[in-house]
Scaffold this motif. Structure first.
Motif, PDB file in Angstrom:
ATOM      1  N   THR A  39     110.423  70.218 101.960  1.00  0.00           N
ATOM      2  CA  THR A  39     110.829  71.562 101.551  1.00  0.00           C
ATOM      3  C   THR A  39     112.328  71.676 101.294  1.00  0.00           C
ATOM      4  O   THR A  39     112.775  72.707 100.787  1.00  0.00           O
ATOM      5  N   VAL A  40     113.117  70.650 101.633  1.00  0.00           N
ATOM      6  CA  VAL A  40     114.557  70.729 101.378  1.00  0.00           C
ATOM      7  C   VAL A  40     114.874  70.525  99.904  1.00  0.00           C
ATOM      8  O   VAL A  40     115.976  70.872  99.443  1.00  0.00           O
ATOM      9  N   LEU A  41     113.933  69.969  99.137  1.00  0.00           N
ATOM     10  CA  LEU A  41     114.242  69.589  97.757  1.00  0.00           C
ATOM     11  C   LEU A  41     114.534  70.788  96.866  1.00  0.00           C
ATOM     12  O   LEU A  41     115.437  70.745  96.031  1.00  0.00           O
ATOM     13  N   GLN A  42     113.747  71.859  97.022  1.00  0.00           N
ATOM     14  CA  GLN A  42     113.942  72.994  96.116  1.00  0.00           C
ATOM     15  C   GLN A  42     115.286  73.697  96.357  1.00  0.00           C
ATOM     16  O   GLN A  42     116.068  73.866  95.410  1.00  0.00           O
ATOM     17  N   PRO A  43     115.611  74.116  97.592  1.00  0.00           N
ATOM     18  CA  PRO A  43     116.924  74.754  97.774  1.00  0.00           C
ATOM     19  C   PRO A  43     118.081  73.811  97.462  1.00  0.00           C
ATOM     20  O   PRO A  43     119.127  74.254  96.974  1.00  0.00           O
ATOM     21  N   LEU A  44     117.904  72.516  97.719  1.00  0.00           N
ATOM     22  CA  LEU A  44     118.961  71.556  97.422  1.00  0.00           C
ATOM     23  C   LEU A  44     119.212  71.472  95.919  1.00  0.00           C
ATOM     24  O   LEU A  44     120.362  71.525  95.452  1.00  0.00           O
ATOM     25  N   ASN A  45     118.146  71.376  95.140  1.00  0.00           N
ATOM     26  CA  ASN A  45     118.306  71.258  93.692  1.00  0.00           C
ATOM     27  C   ASN A  45     118.745  72.563  93.046  1.00  0.00           C
ATOM     28  O   ASN A  45     119.382  72.547  91.982  1.00  0.00           O
ATOM     29  N   SER A  46     118.428  73.686  93.667  1.00  0.00           N
ATOM     30  CA  SER A  46     118.852  74.959  93.088  1.00  0.00           C
ATOM     31  C   SER A  46     120.336  75.206  93.309  1.00  0.00           C
ATOM     32  O   SER A  46     120.974  75.903  92.516  1.00  0.00           O
ATOM     33  N   SER A 108     113.846  62.692  88.090  1.00  0.00           N
ATOM     34  CA  SER A 108     115.250  62.546  88.477  1.00  0.00           C
ATOM     35  C   SER A 108     115.797  61.175  88.112  1.00  0.00           C
ATOM     36  O   SER A 108     116.996  61.028  87.844  1.00  0.00           O
ATOM     37  N   ALA A 109     114.936  60.164  88.076  1.00  0.00           N
ATOM     38  CA  ALA A 109     115.377  58.813  87.707  1.00  0.00           C
ATOM     39  C   ALA A 109     115.738  58.703  86.237  1.00  0.00           C
ATOM     40  O   ALA A 109     116.634  57.936  85.859  1.00  0.00           O
ATOM     41  N   VAL A 110     115.063  59.492  85.374  1.00  0.00           N
ATOM     42  CA  VAL A 110     115.320  59.405  83.933  1.00  0.00           C
ATOM     43  C   VAL A 110     116.283  60.486  83.447  1.00  0.00           C
ATOM     44  O   VAL A 110     116.851  60.363  82.361  1.00  0.00           O
ATOM     45  N   ALA A 111     116.482  61.551  84.243  1.00  0.00           N
ATOM     46  CA  ALA A 111     117.328  62.663  83.803  1.00  0.00           C
ATOM     47  C   ALA A 111     118.747  62.239  83.434  1.00  0.00           C
ATOM     48  O   ALA A 111     119.306  62.749  82.444  1.00  0.00           O
ATOM     49  N   GLY A 176     129.218  68.574  95.243  1.00  0.00           N
ATOM     50  CA  GLY A 176     130.596  68.244  94.908  1.00  0.00           C
ATOM     51  C   GLY A 176     130.938  66.810  95.252  1.00  0.00           C
ATOM     52  O   GLY A 176     131.624  66.114  94.491  1.00  0.00           O
ATOM     53  N   LEU A 177     130.450  66.331  96.399  1.00  0.00           N
ATOM     54  CA  LEU A 177     130.681  64.942  96.791  1.00  0.00           C
ATOM     55  C   LEU A 177     130.007  63.975  95.823  1.00  0.00           C
ATOM     56  O   LEU A 177     130.606  62.971  95.406  1.00  0.00           O
ATOM     57  N   LEU A 178     128.770  64.294  95.437  1.00  0.00           N
ATOM     58  CA  LEU A 178     128.036  63.415  94.524  1.00  0.00           C
ATOM     59  C   LEU A 178     128.674  63.374  93.135  1.00  0.00           C
ATOM     60  O   LEU A 178     128.762  62.309  92.515  1.00  0.00           O
ATOM     61  N   VAL A 179     129.099  64.535  92.656  1.00  0.00           N
ATOM     62  CA  VAL A 179     129.757  64.575  91.343  1.00  0.00           C
ATOM     63  C   VAL A 179     131.062  63.788  91.386  1.00  0.00           C
ATOM     64  O   VAL A 179     131.422  63.078  90.436  1.00  0.00           O
ATOM     65  N   GLY A 180     131.784  63.911  92.499  1.00  0.00           N
ATOM     66  CA  GLY A 180     133.028  63.167  92.627  1.00  0.00           C
ATOM     67  C   GLY A 180     132.819  61.657  92.649  1.00  0.00           C
ATOM     68  O   GLY A 180     133.646  60.900  92.118  1.00  0.00           O
ATOM     69  N   LEU A 181     131.719  61.193  93.216  1.00  0.00           N
ATOM     70  CA  LEU A 181     131.461  59.758  93.332  1.00  0.00           C
ATOM     71  C   LEU A 181     130.749  59.179  92.109  1.00  0.00           C
ATOM     72  O   LEU A 181     131.069  58.079  91.652  1.00  0.00           O
ATOM     73  N   PHE A 182     129.761  59.916  91.584  1.00  0.00           N
ATOM     74  CA  PHE A 182     128.893  59.364  90.544  1.00  0.00           C
ATOM     75  C   PHE A 182     128.888  60.157  89.238  1.00  0.00           C
ATOM     76  O   PHE A 182     128.165  59.791  88.309  1.00  0.00           O
ATOM     77  N   GLY A 183     129.659  61.243  89.162  1.00  0.00           N
ATOM     78  CA  GLY A 183     129.574  62.106  87.991  1.00  0.00           C
ATOM     79  C   GLY A 183     128.396  63.056  88.118  1.00  0.00           C
ATOM     80  O   GLY A 183     127.708  63.096  89.140  1.00  0.00           O
ATOM     81  N   TRP A 184     128.140  63.839  87.064  1.00  0.00           N
ATOM     82  CA  TRP A 184     127.085  64.847  87.126  1.00  0.00           C
ATOM     83  C   TRP A 184     125.719  64.253  87.396  1.00  0.00           C
ATOM     84  O   TRP A 184     124.829  64.908  87.965  1.00  0.00           O
ATOM     85  N   TRP A 189     120.340  61.657  90.743  1.00  0.00           N
ATOM     86  CA  TRP A 189     120.052  60.401  91.419  1.00  0.00           C
ATOM     87  C   TRP A 189     119.660  60.613  92.874  1.00  0.00           C
ATOM     88  O   TRP A 189     118.802  59.890  93.407  1.00  0.00           O
ATOM     89  N   VAL A 190     120.283  61.570  93.553  1.00  0.00           N
ATOM     90  CA  VAL A 190     120.047  61.746  94.982  1.00  0.00           C
ATOM     91  C   VAL A 190     118.590  62.087  95.280  1.00  0.00           C
ATOM     92  O   VAL A 190     118.080  61.820  96.376  1.00  0.00           O
ATOM     93  N   ASN A 191     117.874  62.668  94.298  1.00  0.00           N
ATOM     94  CA  ASN A 191     116.469  63.008  94.526  1.00  0.00           C
ATOM     95  C   ASN A 191     115.586  61.777  94.686  1.00  0.00           C
ATOM     96  O   ASN A 191     114.526  61.854  95.326  1.00  0.00           O
ATOM     97  N   VAL A 192     115.985  60.653  94.093  1.00  0.00           N
ATOM     98  CA  VAL A 192     115.128  59.458  94.119  1.00  0.00           C
ATOM     99  C   VAL A 192     114.931  58.959  95.551  1.00  0.00           C
ATOM    100  O   VAL A 192     113.781  58.824  96.007  1.00  0.00           O
ATOM    101  N   PRO A 193     115.999  58.665  96.313  1.00  0.00           N
ATOM    102  CA  PRO A 193     115.751  58.236  97.691  1.00  0.00           C
ATOM    103  C   PRO A 193     115.132  59.328  98.557  1.00  0.00           C
ATOM    104  O   PRO A 193     114.334  59.035  99.453  1.00  0.00           O
ATOM    105  N   LEU A 194     115.485  60.589  98.288  1.00  0.00           N
ATOM    106  CA  LEU A 194     114.910  61.666  99.094  1.00  0.00           C
ATOM    107  C   LEU A 194     113.402  61.760  98.901  1.00  0.00           C
ATOM    108  O   LEU A 194     112.651  61.955  99.867  1.00  0.00           O
ATOM    109  N   THR A 195     112.936  61.612  97.664  1.00  0.00           N
ATOM    110  CA  THR A 195     111.493  61.682  97.423  1.00  0.00           C
ATOM    111  C   THR A 195     110.777  60.460  97.989  1.00  0.00           C
ATOM    112  O   THR A 195     109.647  60.570  98.481  1.00  0.00           O
ATOM    113  N   LEU A 196     111.419  59.296  97.940  1.00  0.00           N
ATOM    114  CA  LEU A 196     110.803  58.095  98.516  1.00  0.00           C
ATOM    115  C   LEU A 196     110.640  58.244 100.031  1.00  0.00           C
ATOM    116  O   LEU A 196     109.577  57.934 100.587  1.00  0.00           O
TER     117      LEU A 196
END
Length: 475
Positions: A39-46, A108-111, A176-184, A189-196
């Motif tokens: 259930t963390v995926l929806q609020p996280l992605n929003s 999320s892997a292809v986005a 903000g941390l992810l954009v700073g490290l990997f760009g937009w 990308w972060v959804n891939v390990p979270l879904t696994l």
């Protein structure tokens, strides 16, 4: 599973206790973790996408079209949540949740390889559909496990509420941390390990579904999902959401001209079929339909704070995005504490008690928003933010428990999906209300108007809850 052993809807406050017994244990933690994780995926992605919009706009030279990356997810979730909940009721919540996680991970892997913003919007729609499955499937899995083990769901429902509040508030920081490290692309990308990880814990520890049907049985089960009813509902809610979105600028009334007949057709169809997707007779239950209306109003106030206060902190108080984020952080922290307190309050009391506390606190918090000005000290702002966190936990737990208590066990997935849809209708109403009371720039006057609006909404909810409690006592 029928509900003949449960308390009638009128006594919804202790529905789960009637099934499990007043001294029944809480649902074991081995079930709660896998259910809550997804259930963390929806609020996280929003919320993460907010800090990536500028980068995406610059890379694709997209202009204001990037705002559709936000709206598309809300629209997709509002439509898909009850549909995925209905699918979970028929095919099994565990299977449906895993299918949703697969959709989120693959998309999320292809986005990050999308050639333009339009393709990214499509990806966000698919992510919205996948994440929409997790909350109704989670509630349905809790219901199945609690009924089978004769356990109480209090802690499990509290875990869903805490996960939603924490991730929604921490999303911009993580983004903000992810954009700073990997760009937009990092926010995808972060959804891939979270879904696994989410799929793994559900497979290992998630409550099992009934045995899968085969052949004609599976086709019959798919027909029970009622695709015609889902399509009609999707048309109605999509048109309604587009109309609500237009209220922030120039109202487009023709969307409402589509939504009303589509809603009428949805009701007509549900009365014709034996097993409808959206049973209007179910909405005829006053306790359930009122819970949805109350949720809409509550989340209208919540999203006004969520969007309006940071805007004022940046534009008038000149704190910048980092400073604004730190000032509103107590809303999340106190919200977690108030959720735990609300859970404790509701162990032996009606959800009405939590709702009375929550709406009273929301009324006070709204009035406090009329106090600060551009020179107000940071300590005052932090204190107001802390007060704003109090109603979140109580209102969220109260509405969630009220819905859970009166929803039929065989339709709890669809009912909880509609509960999620009610939240996003409130989000769009908040956008329209902020456009009316704040306008293009959040100054002191706009903030004070927003606070008064929130106080009025809370006062109406408080009066309704007190009236209902008084009527229950007299009956």
């Amino acid at each position: 599973m029928t509900r003949t052993h449960e308390t009638p809807p009128k006594k919804d406050s202790n529905a789960e206790q009637s099934a499990a017994g007043p001294a029944a244990p809480e649902l074991p933690g081995r079930f709660i973790t896998p259910i809550a994780f997804g259930t963390v995926l929806q609020p996280l992605n929003s919320s993460m996408i907010a800090v990536a919009l500028v980068s995406i706009r610059d890379v694709f030279d997209a202009g204001t079209s990037v705002t559709w990356l936000v709206s598309a997810l809300y629209l997709a979730t509002a439509v898909a949540a009850p549909a995925m909940g209905r699918i979970a009721d028929v095919l099994g919540p565990r299977r449906t949740s895993l299918a949703g996680l697969l959709l989120v991970g693959a998309t999320s892997a292809v986005a990050p390889f999308a050639p333009n913003v339009a393709a990214l919007v499509v990806c966000r729609i698919l992510i919205g559909i996948g994440t929409a499955a997790q909350y109704p499937c989670g509630v349905a899995m809790i219901r199945r496990a609690a009924d089978r083990l004769r356990s109480r769901p209090n802690n499990a429902l509290a875990a869903l509420a805490v996960c939603s509040q924490v991730t929604a508030s921490l999303g911009p920081t993580l983004g903000g941390l992810l954009v700073g490290l990997f760009g937009w692309s990092g926010v995808f990308w972060v959804n891939v390990p979270l879904t696994l990880v989410g799929a793994a814990v559900i497979i290992w520890w998630g409550p099992a579904d009934p045995p899968a049907q085969r052949g004609r049985g599976r086709l019959a089960a798919l027909r029970r999902v009622d695709p015609v009813g889902i399509a009609l509902f999707a048309a109605a809610i999509t048109a309604l959401m587009f109309w609500l979105l237009s209220l922030a600028d120039v109202p487009q009334w023709w969307w409402l001209a589509i939504a009303v007949p589509a809603a009428a057709l949805t009701g007509w169809w549900s009365l014709r079929v034996r097993d409808p997707f959206l049973d209007v007779r179910l909405l005829g239950q006053r306790a359930l339909s009122f819970t949805y209306v109350r949720t809409i109003v509550t989340y209208t106030a919540f999203y006004c704070v969520f969007y309006g206060l940071p805007q004022w902190l940046e534009e008038t108080r000149d704190l910048g995005p980092v400073g604004a984020g730190l000032v509103v952080l107590p809303i999340s922290a106190v919200g977690v504490v108030s959720t735990l307190l609300a859970n404790r309050l509701q162990r032996n009391r009606s959800p009405r008690a939590a709702l009375i506390v929550g709406t009273a606190a929301l009324c006070v918090a709204g009035l406090l928003l009329t106090v600060p000005g551009e020179d107000s000290p940071i300590l005052l702002l932090l204190a107001i933010s802390a007060m704003l966190g109090v109603p979140n936990g109580f209102n969220n737990m109260g509405n969630q428990r009220a819905m859970y208590a009166v929803a039929p066990a065989e339709r709890v997935g669809a009912a909880s999906g509609l509960y999620r849809t009610s939240q996003y209708v409130g989000a769009n109403l908040a956008a329209a209300l902020l456009a009316l009371v704040i306008g293009e720039r959040a100054d002191d006057v706009g903030l004070h108007r927003m606070g008064l609006s929130i106080a009025v909404l809370a006062a109406v909810l408080l009066a309704a809850s007190l009236f209902a409690a008084l009527r229950e006592r007299r009956s």
